[in-house]
Design a protein around this motif. Structure first.
Motif, mmCIF file in Angstrom:
data_model
loop_
_atom_site.group_PDB
_atom_site.id
_atom_site.type_symbol
_atom_site.label_atom_id
_atom_site.label_comp_id
_atom_site.label_asym_id
_atom_site.label_seq_id
_atom_site.Cartn_x
_atom_site.Cartn_y
_atom_site.Cartn_z
ATOM 1 N N ALA A 276 53.592 36.025 -2.360
ATOM 2 C CA ALA A 276 53.266 34.897 -1.908
ATOM 3 C C ALA A 276 51.934 34.672 -1.310
ATOM 4 C CB ALA A 276 54.378 33.995 -1.071
ATOM 5 N N VAL A 277 51.261 33.461 -1.143
ATOM 6 C CA VAL A 277 50.273 33.362 -0.240
ATOM 7 C C VAL A 277 50.693 33.023 1.121
ATOM 8 C CG1 VAL A 277 48.130 32.137 0.240
ATOM 9 C CG2 VAL A 277 48.618 32.667 -2.151
ATOM 10 N N TYR A 278 50.249 33.950 2.026
ATOM 11 C CA TYR A 278 50.711 33.733 3.626
ATOM 12 C C TYR A 278 49.504 33.026 4.300
ATOM 13 C CZ TYR A 278 54.888 36.573 2.803
ATOM 14 O OH TYR A 278 55.948 36.849 2.204
ATOM 15 N N TYR A 279 50.010 32.182 4.887
ATOM 16 C CA TYR A 279 49.177 31.234 5.859
ATOM 17 C C TYR A 279 49.443 31.371 7.301
ATOM 18 C CZ TYR A 279 48.132 28.860 1.288
ATOM 19 O OH TYR A 279 47.761 28.568 -0.030
ATOM 20 N N CYS A 280 48.208 31.426 8.259
ATOM 21 C CA CYS A 280 48.700 30.923 9.466
ATOM 22 C C CYS A 280 48.304 29.452 9.900
ATOM 23 C CB CYS A 280 48.099 32.075 10.369
ATOM 24 S SG CYS A 280 46.252 31.949 10.717
ATOM 25 N N ALA A 281 48.876 29.018 10.778
ATOM 26 C CA ALA A 281 48.543 27.546 11.271
ATOM 27 C C ALA A 281 48.731 27.616 12.565
ATOM 28 C CB ALA A 281 49.536 26.736 10.362
ATOM 29 N N ALA A 282 48.062 26.422 13.031
ATOM 30 C CA ALA A 282 48.238 26.185 14.742
ATOM 31 C C ALA A 282 48.748 24.848 14.822
ATOM 32 C CB ALA A 282 46.822 26.203 15.343
ATOM 33 N N SER B 48 54.592 30.236 20.526
ATOM 34 C CA SER B 48 54.006 29.440 21.247
ATOM 35 C C SER B 48 53.095 30.437 22.229
ATOM 36 C CB SER B 48 55.118 28.678 22.251
ATOM 37 O OG SER B 48 54.182 28.371 23.488
ATOM 38 N N LEU B 49 51.795 29.955 22.397
ATOM 39 C CA LEU B 49 50.804 30.838 23.091
ATOM 40 C C LEU B 49 50.896 30.358 24.476
ATOM 41 C CD1 LEU B 49 47.910 31.168 20.664
ATOM 42 C CD2 LEU B 49 49.908 32.726 21.014
ATOM 43 N N ARG B 50 51.705 29.541 24.818
ATOM 44 C CA ARG B 50 51.989 28.989 26.072
ATOM 45 C C ARG B 50 53.016 29.660 26.906
ATOM 46 N NH1 ARG B 50 52.333 22.649 26.893
ATOM 47 N NH2 ARG B 50 49.877 23.125 26.352
ATOM 48 N N ASP B 51 54.288 29.548 26.342
ATOM 49 C CA ASP B 51 55.522 30.180 26.955
ATOM 50 C C ASP B 51 55.795 31.470 26.237
ATOM 51 O OD1 ASP B 51 57.725 27.697 25.924
ATOM 52 O OD2 ASP B 51 56.897 29.135 24.739
ATOM 53 N N HIS B 52 55.355 31.810 24.966
ATOM 54 C CA HIS B 52 55.615 32.994 24.235
ATOM 55 C C HIS B 52 57.048 32.833 23.740
ATOM 56 C CE1 HIS B 52 52.113 34.672 26.505
ATOM 57 N NE2 HIS B 52 52.696 34.328 27.496
ATOM 58 N N SER B 53 57.722 31.640 23.494
ATOM 59 C CA SER B 53 58.909 31.582 22.773
ATOM 60 C C SER B 53 58.715 31.699 21.542
ATOM 61 C CB SER B 53 59.536 30.166 23.036
ATOM 62 O OG SER B 53 58.521 29.143 22.749
ATOM 63 N N THR B 54 59.449 31.965 20.484
ATOM 64 C CA THR B 54 59.429 32.335 18.940
ATOM 65 C C THR B 54 60.424 31.706 18.346
ATOM 66 O OG1 THR B 54 60.831 34.414 19.346
ATOM 67 C CG2 THR B 54 58.393 34.552 19.442
ATOM 68 N N ILE C 160 51.156 29.154 17.240
ATOM 69 C CA ILE C 160 50.702 29.735 16.055
ATOM 70 C C ILE C 160 51.918 30.004 15.224
ATOM 71 C CG2 ILE C 160 49.241 31.419 14.782
ATOM 72 C CD1 ILE C 160 47.711 29.671 16.710
ATOM 73 N N GLY C 161 51.911 29.454 13.852
ATOM 74 C CA GLY C 161 52.804 29.773 12.796
ATOM 75 C C GLY C 161 52.530 30.702 11.710
ATOM 76 N N TRP C 162 53.196 31.118 10.911
ATOM 77 C CA TRP C 162 52.986 31.971 9.743
ATOM 78 C C TRP C 162 53.794 31.102 8.807
ATOM 79 C CZ3 TRP C 162 49.412 35.018 8.182
ATOM 80 C CH2 TRP C 162 48.723 35.953 9.228
ATOM 81 N N PHE C 163 53.278 30.880 7.526
ATOM 82 C CA PHE C 163 53.866 30.131 6.495
ATOM 83 C C PHE C 163 53.540 31.007 5.138
ATOM 84 C CE2 PHE C 163 55.091 25.971 8.498
ATOM 85 C CZ PHE C 163 54.320 26.388 9.599
ATOM 86 N N ARG C 164 54.358 30.672 4.302
ATOM 87 C CA ARG C 164 54.110 31.204 2.875
ATOM 88 C C ARG C 164 54.505 30.379 1.935
ATOM 89 N NH1 ARG C 164 58.605 36.052 2.088
ATOM 90 N NH2 ARG C 164 60.471 34.536 1.752
ATOM 91 N N GLN C 165 53.638 30.565 0.554
ATOM 92 C CA GLN C 165 53.943 29.656 -0.541
ATOM 93 C C GLN C 165 53.951 30.568 -1.880
ATOM 94 O OE1 GLN C 165 51.259 26.233 -0.752
ATOM 95 N NE2 GLN C 165 52.651 25.241 -2.081
ATOM 96 N N ALA C 166 54.983 30.644 -2.429
ATOM 97 C CA ALA C 166 55.105 31.304 -3.564
ATOM 98 C C ALA C 166 54.851 30.420 -4.768
ATOM 99 C CB ALA C 166 56.448 31.850 -3.838
ATOM 100 N N PRO C 167 54.271 31.198 -5.902
ATOM 101 C CA PRO C 167 53.832 30.321 -7.214
ATOM 102 C C PRO C 167 54.887 29.198 -7.489
ATOM 103 C CG PRO C 167 53.204 32.522 -7.496
ATOM 104 C CD PRO C 167 54.154 32.573 -6.276
#
Length: 125
Positions: free
Chosen positions: A90-96, A50-56, A32-39
Motif C-alpha cells: 500500500a501507500v503509507y501516509y503519516c498525518a497529524a 500522542s506527542l503530548r501524553d505518549h498514548s498510542t 501523529i498517525g500512520w495510515f495506508r491505502q491499498a489499490p
C-alpha cells in the motif's frame, strides 16, 4: 508539513521501518498517525501516537506486527513493520491530528489535519 521515508520493496516475512518527520507544528499539540491505502481500497488507520501524553492506538488487525514510536532526538515518528505480508502492500501516509485541550484524538482519516504525500511499500517475492 509531514514527510514520510523508508518505503520500498520487501519480501514476505520481512521488516521495514517508516519514518515521519513533521515540521512547522508545535509537536506537543498533535497526535501523529500512520495510515495506508491499498489499490482500490479505502484509506485505513494503522496506529497513532500522542506527542503530548505518549498514548498510542493500534488497529486491532495490525496490533502485534506494527509498532509506533517517537525518536525525540530526531523529532520523528516511526512505524516498525514486521512479518510483512503481500496484503500489506500500500501507500503509507503519516498525518497529524490537533489535540486541543482535551488530549483526545480520533486516529481517523476524517479527523486528521495535515497529511504527508505518502511512501510506497511493496511486499513481494
Amino acid at each position: 508539513q509531514l514527510v514520510e521515508s523508508g518505503g520500498g520493496l520487501v519480501q514476505p516475512g520481512g521488516s521495514l521501518r517508516l519514518s515521519c518527520a513533521p515540521s512547522g507544528l508545535i509537536l506537543k499539540n498533535y497526535a501523529i498517525g500512520w495510515f495506508r491505502q491499498a489499490p482500490g481500497k479505502e484509506r485505513e488507520s494503522i496506529s497513532c501516537l500522542s506527542l503530548r501524553d505518549h498514548s498510542t492506538y493500534y488497529a486491532d488487525s495490525l496490533k502485534g506486527r506494527f509498532t509506533i514510536s517517537r525518536d525525540s532526538a530526531e523529532n520523528t515518528v516511526s512505524l516498525q513493520m514486521n512479518s510483512l505480508e503481500p496484503e500489506d502492500t500500500a501507500v503509507y501516509y503519516c498525518a497529524a491530528e490537533f489535540l486541543g485541550a482535551s488530549n483526545f484524538y480520533t486516529c481517523s482519516k476524517y479527523g486528521m489535519d495535515y497529511w504527508g504525500k505518502g511512501t510506497m511499500v511493496t511486499v513481494s517475492s
